[in-house]
Design a protein around this motif. Structure first.
Motif, PDB file in Angstrom:
ATOM      1  N   GLU A  52      65.442 -14.833 120.956  1.00  0.00           N
ATOM      2  CA  GLU A  52      66.754 -14.269 121.311  1.00  0.00           C
ATOM      3  C   GLU A  52      66.609 -12.788 121.598  1.00  0.00           C
TER       4      GLU A  52
ATOM      5  N   ILE B  81      71.457 -13.090 124.054  1.00  0.00           N
ATOM      6  CA  ILE B  81      70.956 -13.945 125.119  1.00  0.00           C
ATOM      7  C   ILE B  81      69.940 -14.921 124.534  1.00  0.00           C
TER       8      ILE B  81
ATOM      9  N   HIS C 220      70.425 -19.374 129.208  1.00  0.00           N
ATOM     10  CA  HIS C 220      71.636 -18.610 129.517  1.00  0.00           C
ATOM     11  C   HIS C 220      71.979 -18.743 130.999  1.00  0.00           C
TER      12      HIS C 220
ATOM     13  N   ILE D  69      69.632 -11.546 134.042  1.00  0.00           N
ATOM     14  CA  ILE D  69      69.414 -12.626 133.087  1.00  0.00           C
ATOM     15  C   ILE D  69      69.387 -13.943 133.850  1.00  0.00           C
TER      16      ILE D  69
ATOM     17  N   ASP E 121      67.930 -18.258 133.328  1.00  0.00           N
ATOM     18  CA  ASP E 121      67.873 -19.198 132.208  1.00  0.00           C
ATOM     19  C   ASP E 121      66.615 -19.055 131.360  1.00  0.00           C
TER      20      ASP E 121
END
Length: 150
Positions: free
Chosen positions: A24, A36, A40, A72, A74
């Protein structure tokens, strides 16, 4: 299916700072902290001055971030920032001195009463407030408690 970990890359104008896989990442988003996790939804966001926290296998690592942007995906986070310092990289004495100087200058500038002087101080006040926030955040990230004790 979401990946078990997420890859984090942090780059400053002068160097690549980090390239790690973690469970994380907590980022200092411009609207507040955001956690995150792998999988995500894609996001492009601004970052503010603050602490970036990496969590991996029950451990936590903290870093000072000096504004920037994060992309960001995944399975990957790319952070572009003006500065990134790990706890061991933070010069605590320098941060305390920066905090104290900024605090004193803000106090001095806020006491000005001459209209011409006041108009000329807005940009200075903004810079000293940013300096104060950077110093406060460095001290907090380094575990120095309440920065006002500086």
């Amino acid at each position: 299916m979401a990946a078990a970990q997420i890859k984090l890359e942090v780059v400053t104008p002068t160097r690549a700072v980090l390239s790690v896989e973690v469970d994380e990442v907590v980022l200092p988003g411009s609207l507040g902290q955001m956690g995150i996790l792998p999988g995500h939804l894609p996001l492009l966001t601004g970052l503010d001055v603050g602490a970036m926290i990496l969590r991996d296998n029950g451990t936590e690592r903290r870093f000072f971030i000096d504004k920037g942007f994060a992309e960001i995906l995944d399975d990957k986070i790319s952070v572009l920032t003006q500065g990134c310092e790990g706890v061991s990289d933070i010069d605590i004495e320098h941060a305390r001195a920066e905090f104290k100087e900024a605090e004193q200058e803000i106090g001095r500038l806020e006491k000005l009463t001459n209209v011409e002087e006041v108009e000329d101080t807005e940009e200075l006040l903004k810079r000293y407030r940013e300096s104060l926030e950077r110093a406060r955040t460095r001290l907090l990230v380094a575990g120095e408690g309440d920065a006002s004790d500086a």
